[in-house]
Design a protein around this motif. Structure first.
Motif, short mmCIF file in Angstrom:
data_model
loop_
_atom_site.label_atom_id
_atom_site.label_comp_id
_atom_site.label_asym_id
_atom_site.label_seq_id
_atom_site.Cartn_x
_atom_site.Cartn_y
_atom_site.Cartn_z
N LYS A 43 0.68 -1.17 -0.24
CA LYS A 43 0.21 -0.08 0.10
C LYS A 43 1.08 0.99 0.04
O LYS A 43 0.18 1.63 -0.48
CB LYS A 43 -0.82 -0.09 1.91
N ALA A 47 0.97 4.12 -2.91
CA ALA A 47 0.35 5.76 -3.21
C ALA A 47 2.23 6.64 -3.26
O ALA A 47 1.59 7.71 -4.29
CB ALA A 47 0.59 6.08 -1.61
N ARG A 153 1.66 5.46 2.66
CA ARG A 153 0.37 5.74 2.57
C ARG A 153 -0.60 7.27 3.05
O ARG A 153 -0.81 7.72 2.45
CB ARG A 153 -0.17 4.32 2.65
N ASP A 154 -0.16 6.57 4.49
CA ASP A 154 -1.48 7.38 5.46
C ASP A 154 -0.72 8.59 4.69
O ASP A 154 -1.63 10.29 4.69
CB ASP A 154 -0.59 7.76 6.91
N GLU A 157 -1.52 10.42 1.24
CA GLU A 157 -3.00 10.17 0.33
C GLU A 157 -3.27 11.34 1.33
O GLU A 157 -4.47 12.17 0.75
CB GLU A 157 -3.67 8.54 1.12
N GLN A 158 -3.34 11.30 2.77
CA GLN A 158 -3.49 13.08 3.23
C GLN A 158 -3.61 14.15 2.34
O GLN A 158 -4.04 14.98 2.21
CB GLN A 158 -2.83 12.98 4.44
N ARG A 161 -5.37 13.97 -1.62
CA ARG A 161 -7.20 14.55 -1.09
C ARG A 161 -7.34 15.67 -1.13
O ARG A 161 -7.58 16.30 -1.02
CB ARG A 161 -7.39 13.46 0.58
N TRP A 166 -6.03 12.75 -4.76
CA TRP A 166 -5.90 11.62 -4.87
C TRP A 166 -6.79 10.53 -5.80
O TRP A 166 -6.59 9.96 -6.30
CB TRP A 166 -6.16 11.48 -3.47
#
Length: 175
Positions: A43, A47, A153-154, A157-158, A161, A166
């Motif tokens: 994951k 990302a 990934r955390d 992705e933030q 987004r 994203w």
């Protein structure tokens, strides 16, 4: 009043990651021939590739020297990979100069003392939740994920987004 980490997300255009303890869980299996085996989270890989595809600069600065790690990261489209970096400031300064980066727009995720000097120079120092205490103390964001278990990934992705990039990456080819 100190800014929330979310206020830094819109300005990020560059991601820099350490490898051991961030993209891996920091555990290595040592084989009799001296080879070291690391595991990376798929994951995190997705990302990283999505960030590259969306036009972000994604860089690696690691003290480790494993060429298998380089091969994996190159396969994700990452071109700025510094392995065997024991003085990470040198590689960071090279990146800043080479790409004319503004350190305020850089997110650096590290987990231990060798990352500390660079993390003091970037706009958004970040770490996994199992990072060394000193690293947590200077981080503007501490992921709820541990190293090697989705912390990259955390944060990616933030950022994507918040910047509206994203969802546009769902068609990214990934292998």
């Amino acid at each position: 009043m100190e800014k929330s980490y979310k206020e830094y997300l819109p300005q990020i255009d560059t991601f820099i990651f350490d490898v051991d303890g961030v993209l891996t869980n920091g555990i290595v299996t040592v084989f009799p021939d001296g080879q070291l085996l690391r595991q990376m989270n798929i994951k995190d890989g997705y990302a990283l590739k999505a960030a590259v595809k969306a036009g972000y600069r994604v860089c690696i600065i690691s003290g480790g020297k494993n060429e298998g790690v380089r091969t994996r990261l190159e396969g994700l489209g990452i071109t700025d990979i510094y392995l065997g970096a024991h003085n990470k400031i040198k590689q960071f300064n090279e990146l800043i100069e080479k790409h004319k980066l503004n350190p305020e727009n850089v997110m650096y995720m590290g987990d231990d003392i060798p990352d500390y000097p660079v993390m003091k120079l970037v706009g958004m120092p970040s770490c996994p939740n199992d990072a060394a205490r000193e690293i947590q103390q200077i981080s503007k964001y501490i992921s709820d994920k541990t190293g090697g278990n989705g912390c990259a990934r955390d944060i990616i992705e933030q950022v994507l987004r918040v910047q509206g990039k994203w969802d546009s990456n769902f068609d990214a080819q990934y292998d």
